[in-house]
Every structure is written in C-alpha cells, then in structure tokens.
Scaffold this active site. Structure first.
Site, PDB file in Angstrom:
ATOM      1  CG  ASN A 135      38.106  43.735  35.980  1.00  0.00           C
ATOM      2  OD1 ASN A 135      38.544  42.750  36.559  1.00  0.00           O
ATOM      3  ND2 ASN A 135      38.829  44.430  35.118  1.00  0.00           N
ATOM      4  CG  HIS A 186      43.242  37.416  34.248  1.00  0.00           C
ATOM      5  ND1 HIS A 186      43.988  38.529  33.927  1.00  0.00           N
ATOM      6  CD2 HIS A 186      43.919  36.341  33.748  1.00  0.00           C
ATOM      7  CE1 HIS A 186      45.078  38.139  33.276  1.00  0.00           C
ATOM      8  NE2 HIS A 186      45.055  36.819  33.162  1.00  0.00           N
TER       9      HIS A 186
END
Length: 138
Positions: A112, A115
C-alpha cells in the site's frame, strides 16, 4: 511543531512514486527534516513492526519491507501525524478516500505504498529507529 515518521515502501519506490509523494508532502506544507533511501535489514524490520510480531502476516510483512529500497522521511508540521495519515488514506486502498496516496497508487492492503506513525509515541520510536538525532534538521 509535531514530527512524524513516514516511509515510501518498496512497491512505491519500485514504481517510481517517490517524486510524486514528496511533491504532495511539500504541497501540504510539511517540512522534510530527514530523508534517506535505504535497504531495511530484517532486524530493523522486526523492530519496526514489533507490535505485529504475533500476527499471522508478520513474516510476509517483514519479507515485503526488506524486498527493496524504501525512502525514510522525517516530517515536521502542524498536526503532522494525523495530517500524514489523512494524506495516505486507509490501509486497504479499496477503503481509501479519493485523492489519497493509497487510493491513487496502492494495489493491495499488503502493498500500500506508504507507512506513517499512528501516535506521538510511535513517531518518536520510529524516528529513532531510522534516524540519528544529528541526521535531522533543527
């Protein structure tokens, strides 16, 4: 001013997203006070993700984050922790708001792109894992 730790994960670096993500950070008005491209050792990855050690996905998480270069970023600004997390969007890109980094670029929950620290305590711990004090701008 609040500081937070941000990271562009291996999938984001591999896909050439670093310049776009840094541009978004600067456009939002955050100050980059530390920046380095690096390979994360397994030891550092395990320390970074220590809170997930007992979860079934821990091994895959460590494998992924050590699979290629990352860009570690120390950000400073008003409400930097919550602001960066809002810019990233939900962990699952399918649930991320339009215009967020994960909605625009992430492919899966596991890969994704970014962070971000989730609390002042996490930010302090993560910044100290990735940066020495003398590596950060005053």
């Amino acid at each position: 001013m609040e500081r937070t730790f941000a990271m562009i994960k291996p999938d984001g670096v591999r896909r050439g997203l670093t310049p776009e993500i840094l541009a978004r950070i600067q456009k939002k008005g955050y100050r980059v006070v530390g920046l380095k491209q690096m390979l994360i050792s397994r030891e550092l990855a395990e320390r970074h993700y220590a809170e997930h050690r007992e979860r079934p996905f821990f091994g895959e998480l460590v494998d992924f984050i050590t699979s290629g270069p990352v860009v570690a970023i120390a950000l400073e600004g008003e409400n930097a922790i919550a602001g960066w997390r809002a810019m990233m969007g939900a962990t699952n890109p399918a649930n991320a708001a339009p215009g967020t980094i994960r909605a625009d670029f992430a492919t899966t929950t596991g890969e994704n792109v970014t962070h971000g620290s989730d609390s002042p305590e996490s930010a302090a711990r993560e910044l100290s894992l990735f940066f020495r004090e003398d590596e950060l701008l005053k």
